[in-house]
Design an enzyme around this catalytic site. Structure first.
Site, PDB file in Angstrom:
ATOM      1  N   ARG A 172       4.218  43.556  50.582  1.00  0.00           N
ATOM      2  CA  ARG A 172       4.657  42.285  51.148  1.00  0.00           C
ATOM      3  C   ARG A 172       4.172  41.110  50.301  1.00  0.00           C
ATOM      4  O   ARG A 172       3.188  41.203  49.580  1.00  0.00           O
ATOM      5  CB  ARG A 172       4.132  42.128  52.580  1.00  0.00           C
ATOM      6  CG  ARG A 172       4.738  43.100  53.577  1.00  0.00           C
ATOM      7  CD  ARG A 172       4.203  42.860  54.982  1.00  0.00           C
ATOM      8  NE  ARG A 172       2.746  43.030  55.022  1.00  0.00           N
ATOM      9  CZ  ARG A 172       1.875  42.036  55.078  1.00  0.00           C
ATOM     10  NH1 ARG A 172       2.289  40.779  55.069  1.00  0.00           N
ATOM     11  NH2 ARG A 172       0.566  42.278  55.124  1.00  0.00           N
ATOM     12  N   LYS A 317       8.130  43.992  59.038  1.00  0.00           N
ATOM     13  CA  LYS A 317       7.122  43.034  59.486  1.00  0.00           C
ATOM     14  C   LYS A 317       7.736  41.689  59.857  1.00  0.00           C
ATOM     15  O   LYS A 317       7.179  40.959  60.681  1.00  0.00           O
ATOM     16  CB  LYS A 317       6.055  42.858  58.400  1.00  0.00           C
ATOM     17  CG  LYS A 317       5.192  44.109  58.216  1.00  0.00           C
ATOM     18  CD  LYS A 317       4.543  44.569  59.530  1.00  0.00           C
ATOM     19  CE  LYS A 317       3.574  45.716  59.324  1.00  0.00           C
ATOM     20  NZ  LYS A 317       3.004  46.220  60.590  1.00  0.00           N
ATOM     21  N   HIS A 336      -0.338  44.625  67.663  1.00  0.00           N
ATOM     22  CA  HIS A 336      -0.379  45.408  66.423  1.00  0.00           C
ATOM     23  C   HIS A 336      -1.378  46.538  66.646  1.00  0.00           C
ATOM     24  O   HIS A 336      -2.565  46.410  66.347  1.00  0.00           O
ATOM     25  CB  HIS A 336      -0.801  44.520  65.256  1.00  0.00           C
ATOM     26  CG  HIS A 336      -0.695  45.193  63.928  1.00  0.00           C
ATOM     27  ND1 HIS A 336      -1.487  44.881  62.851  1.00  0.00           N
ATOM     28  CD2 HIS A 336       0.133  46.184  63.487  1.00  0.00           C
ATOM     29  CE1 HIS A 336      -1.166  45.634  61.817  1.00  0.00           C
ATOM     30  NE2 HIS A 336      -0.190  46.435  62.181  1.00  0.00           N
ATOM     31  N   SER A 354      -6.913  48.272  58.081  1.00  0.00           N
ATOM     32  CA  SER A 354      -6.806  49.396  57.153  1.00  0.00           C
ATOM     33  C   SER A 354      -8.174  50.018  56.890  1.00  0.00           C
ATOM     34  O   SER A 354      -9.158  49.315  56.642  1.00  0.00           O
ATOM     35  CB  SER A 354      -6.203  48.909  55.832  1.00  0.00           C
ATOM     36  OG  SER A 354      -6.096  49.965  54.910  1.00  0.00           O
ATOM     37  N   LYS A 358      -7.492  54.081  62.453  1.00  0.00           N
ATOM     38  CA  LYS A 358      -6.551  53.887  63.558  1.00  0.00           C
ATOM     39  C   LYS A 358      -5.522  55.012  63.627  1.00  0.00           C
ATOM     40  O   LYS A 358      -5.281  55.580  64.696  1.00  0.00           O
ATOM     41  CB  LYS A 358      -5.836  52.534  63.411  1.00  0.00           C
ATOM     42  CG  LYS A 358      -4.861  52.227  64.553  1.00  0.00           C
ATOM     43  CD  LYS A 358      -4.213  50.861  64.387  1.00  0.00           C
ATOM     44  CE  LYS A 358      -3.218  50.830  63.253  1.00  0.00           C
ATOM     45  NZ  LYS A 358      -2.394  49.615  63.235  1.00  0.00           N
ATOM     46  N   THR A 359      -4.935  55.347  62.481  1.00  0.00           N
ATOM     47  CA  THR A 359      -3.924  56.414  62.463  1.00  0.00           C
ATOM     48  C   THR A 359      -4.547  57.758  62.800  1.00  0.00           C
ATOM     49  O   THR A 359      -4.020  58.527  63.610  1.00  0.00           O
ATOM     50  CB  THR A 359      -3.246  56.476  61.080  1.00  0.00           C
ATOM     51  OG1 THR A 359      -2.640  55.214  60.801  1.00  0.00           O
ATOM     52  CG2 THR A 359      -2.192  57.562  61.052  1.00  0.00           C
ATOM     53  N   ASP A 373       2.083  51.727  65.497  1.00  0.00           N
ATOM     54  CA  ASP A 373       1.871  50.433  64.848  1.00  0.00           C
ATOM     55  C   ASP A 373       2.200  49.205  65.692  1.00  0.00           C
ATOM     56  O   ASP A 373       1.454  48.236  65.668  1.00  0.00           O
ATOM     57  CB  ASP A 373       2.685  50.384  63.554  1.00  0.00           C
ATOM     58  CG  ASP A 373       2.225  49.281  62.620  1.00  0.00           C
ATOM     59  OD1 ASP A 373       1.000  49.113  62.437  1.00  0.00           O
ATOM     60  OD2 ASP A 373       3.076  48.570  62.066  1.00  0.00           O
ATOM     61  N   ARG A 438       4.691  54.796  50.367  1.00  0.00           N
ATOM     62  CA  ARG A 438       4.946  54.852  51.811  1.00  0.00           C
ATOM     63  C   ARG A 438       6.038  55.863  52.145  1.00  0.00           C
ATOM     64  O   ARG A 438       6.900  56.177  51.324  1.00  0.00           O
ATOM     65  CB  ARG A 438       5.398  53.485  52.315  1.00  0.00           C
ATOM     66  CG  ARG A 438       4.362  52.375  52.189  1.00  0.00           C
ATOM     67  CD  ARG A 438       3.507  52.289  53.416  1.00  0.00           C
ATOM     68  NE  ARG A 438       2.553  51.190  53.361  1.00  0.00           N
ATOM     69  CZ  ARG A 438       1.913  50.723  54.415  1.00  0.00           C
ATOM     70  NH1 ARG A 438       2.137  51.251  55.612  1.00  0.00           N
ATOM     71  NH2 ARG A 438       1.053  49.738  54.301  1.00  0.00           N
TER      72      ARG A 438
END
Length: 654
Positions: A172, A317, A336, A354, A358-359, A373, A438
């Site tokens: 991004r 996003k 989020h 990051s 979390k994942t 997400d 990704r």
């Protein structure tokens, strides 16, 4: 701040500081790593492979797609798409044809356009005489064909995924994102220090919109996706994505919610439209532009324009930012976060930047995945905003992330990965193109995904921090005010680069654990979170997945099995019944024991050999929290500012 014909700007209506156009300035790069060092598509493509060019044929006889029907529904559908592609210089949209331009055209729809603003009267241009072929809601198989035939750098990998390139931008570009400021957004949105929202005026937006629409109209074909956001049927949003690449169309097919044929027949006019003309740059001499990239949001027109970047994550996003504006207007909290649900219906939300886990922690084979997400919390419960997952692939392995590994199959988009020329096997450790590789795939590719992706009200709100300073406890139970404070702070600590063999932790704060995407002031989201937690009896937790026994370099990372035991105790409810005592400085309630976790690590001071160093590091981190929070203290909420005072009091005290 509109510019006249000589490039001179008029007096701004906005009270905000004016942004100067940098005619000779540098380009704002993406935030995911260094830009690709390639001057041509051939050079970029050479990074993608390992040996000589793959042998997938790009030429050959091109077949047609399905025969085009002529019923009224499709006529109206084409009329709606044509209206979306109208511009200021054309009172009507292009003549749109459904199907591949390589095939035979069997029907043409000449349509009129009803536009938001009155278009000037001009003579007919060449572009109004051409046909624009609309490839509408194509299937993954059809999009594969389009990508492989027409997009250099697109190939099928050994597992059946579509590998493709996003061009020079591999992440991004937040400094190139603009939001139109008008009478409404000037008061509603969060502007100024700390805010991700950089202003632009309506006139400049229309200049960029015209540039994007003219580019799309100049093409022989465009891809159009009509899809949904939000699995809550009462609050879903209809979105239309107009793009020039099959890669972008397949990406959004995966990431948004896919309508059924019946829903598509009655889709009607979209609530929000994206014009992705990413292959075409913005004009850097246009006011507010600081590079050849511009991502522009106009909330009044419900439109988004993308110029100068082909990174697909901008669409994902960008829509998330829109939901961060639209949903709170309906008293729905946009989040989020990851979200999962136990067999008994207990829902947990996971927040974390990051590297916090979390994942990993929200992926639990004993629980259902609602989403990884983006979520909404309404009076109906929680719902996933998206229809897919966008997973990082760098250093991906079957052993560490089996669900993601197995999801990379036919229908999945792989961005910027490197693969073997002959076997087409992907090397997930190769960073030749970018570290930000990704995979985008439908959520149903995850075996334990809950379809539809909705659940009851959460019982637990888990804030994850990877504390490389090593002073936060492995788990703390938070009061509502503390939950708001740490939610607004959005803390984690990263390990900085090596210099003369010394590595120092660096504190990172991101408001609401997603500062780049929020539209309103962080305290508004925090107040909504506290209100919903209180109403539905949810408990807040702060879980440190970082270091214990010292900072990075002297201590050790808290073992993942211990963290999983902590999360299990939160899910089961047993941690609510534990005995707690309060820490100094941060005032956190920490349990004295948890089954399967050594009691001595629960209080971080116990694990430090040097107690003086512990106290100094604790005060250092507390000071960083206080300094970061100064950005938010000037915003008053609650009667007589009482709520703001409660949040401040919940922070570190020393």
């Amino acid at each position: 701040m509109a510019a006249n014909g000589n490039g001179v700007s008029t007096t701004p209506k906005s009270p905000l500081a004016r942004i100067q156009t940098q005619k000779n300035g540098g380009i704002c790069h993406d935030d995911s790593g260094k830009p690709v060092k390639a001057q041509t598509i051939d050079e970029l493509h050479s990074l993608q492979k390992k040996r000589s060019a793959p042998t997938t044929p790009l030429d050959g006889v091109q077949g047609t797609f399905a025969t085009i029907s002529e019923d009224e529904r499709q006529r109206q559908q084409l009329q709606s798409i044509s209206a979306s592609l109208a511009s200021l210089t054309r009172g009507t949209g292009p003549k749109v044809v459904r199907g591949d331009p390589a095939g035979k055209v069997q029907s043409v729809s000449h349509v009129a356009h009803h536009h938001h603003i009155e278009a000037p009267t001009i003579s007919v241009s060449d572009s109004s005489l051409k046909f624009t072929h609309v490839l509408y809601n194509l299937s993954p198989a059809e999009l594969y064909e389009q990508a492989i035939k027409y997009e250099k750098g697109s190939f099928i990998t050994s597992t059946g995924a579509l590998a493709t390139l996003s061009g020079a931008k591999t992440g991004r570009s937040p400094r190139d994102k603009r939001v139109v400021i008008d009478d409404s957004t000037q008061d509603e949105l969060w502007w100024g220090k700390g805010s991700p929202n950089i202003e632009m005026d309506e006139h400049t937006f229309m200049v960029n919109r015209e540039r994007a629409v003219d580019y799309l109209n100049s093409l022989d074909k465009v891809f159009v996706n009509d899809q949904f956001l939000n699995w809550d049927p009462q609050n879903r949003i209809k979105v239309r994505i107009v793009s020039a690449r099959a890669y972008h169309s397949l990406f959004m097919h995966n990431m948004c919610i896919r309508p059924t044929p019946e829903e598509l027949e009655n889709f009607g006019t979209p609530d929000f439209t994206i014009y992705n003309a990413g292959q075409f740059p913005c004009n850097r001499y246009t006011h507010y532009m600081t590079s050849s990239t511009s991502i522009d949001l106009n909330l009044a027109r419900r439109e988004m324009v993308i110029l100068g970047t082909q990174y697909a994550g901008e669409m994902k996003k960008g829509l998330f930012s829109v939901m961060h504006y639209l949903m709170p207007m309906r008293q729905i909290l946009s989040l989020h976060s990851g979200c999962n649900m136990g067999k008994d219906g207990d829902v947990a939300l996971f927040f974390g930047l990051s590297g916090t886990g979390k994942t990993t922690l929200s992926t639990d084979h004993n629980r259902y995945l609602i989403g990884d997400d983006e979520h909404c919390w309404s009076d109906n419960g929680v719902s996933n905003i998206e229809g897919g997952c966008y997973a990082k692939c760098i250093d991906l392995s079957r052993e560490k992330e089996p669900d993601i590994w197995n999801a990379i199959k036919f229908g999945t988009v792989l961005e910027n990965v490197v693969f073997d020329e002959h076997t087409r096997e992907v090397d997930y450790g190769d960073k030749s193109v970018t570290e930000n590789t990704r995979a985008a795939y439908p959520i149903e590719y995850i075996p334990n995904a809950k379809i539809p992706c909705v659940g009851p009200h959460p019982k637990n709100v888990i804030l994850l921090a990877c504390d490389a300073f090593g002073v936060l406890p492995p788990v703390s139970k938070l009061s509502l005010a503390q939950t708001m404070y740490h939610f607004i702070s959005g803390y984690t600590a990263l390990v900085a680069g090596t210099e003369d063999g010394i590595k120092e932790p660096t504190a990172t704060f991101s408001a609401c654990f997603g500062a780049a995407f929020i539209m309103l002031h962080p305290t508004k989201y925090a107040a909504m979170l506290a209100e919903k937690m209180q109403k539905h009896g949810a408990t807040g937790w702060l879980v440190n997945t970082g270091w214990s026994g010292g900072s990075y370099g002297s201590g050790n990372r808290i073992k993942l099995p211990y963290t999983r035991k902590i999360i299990d105790a939160i899910h089961s409810g047993s941690l609510l019944n534990a005995t707690y005592h309060k820490t100094e400085v941060f005032g956190l309630d920490i349990p004295t024991e948890i089954e399967g976790v050594p009691s001595e690590i629960l209080h971080p001071e116990n694990t430090w050999a040097d107690k003086k160093a512990y106290k100094e590091t604790l005060l250092k981190l507390a000071g960083l929290f206080k300094k970061n929070f100064e950005t938010f203290t000037n915003y008053k909420i609650g009667k007589d500012n009482k709520l703001t005072e409660e949040i401040l009091a919940a922070g570190p005290n020393f």
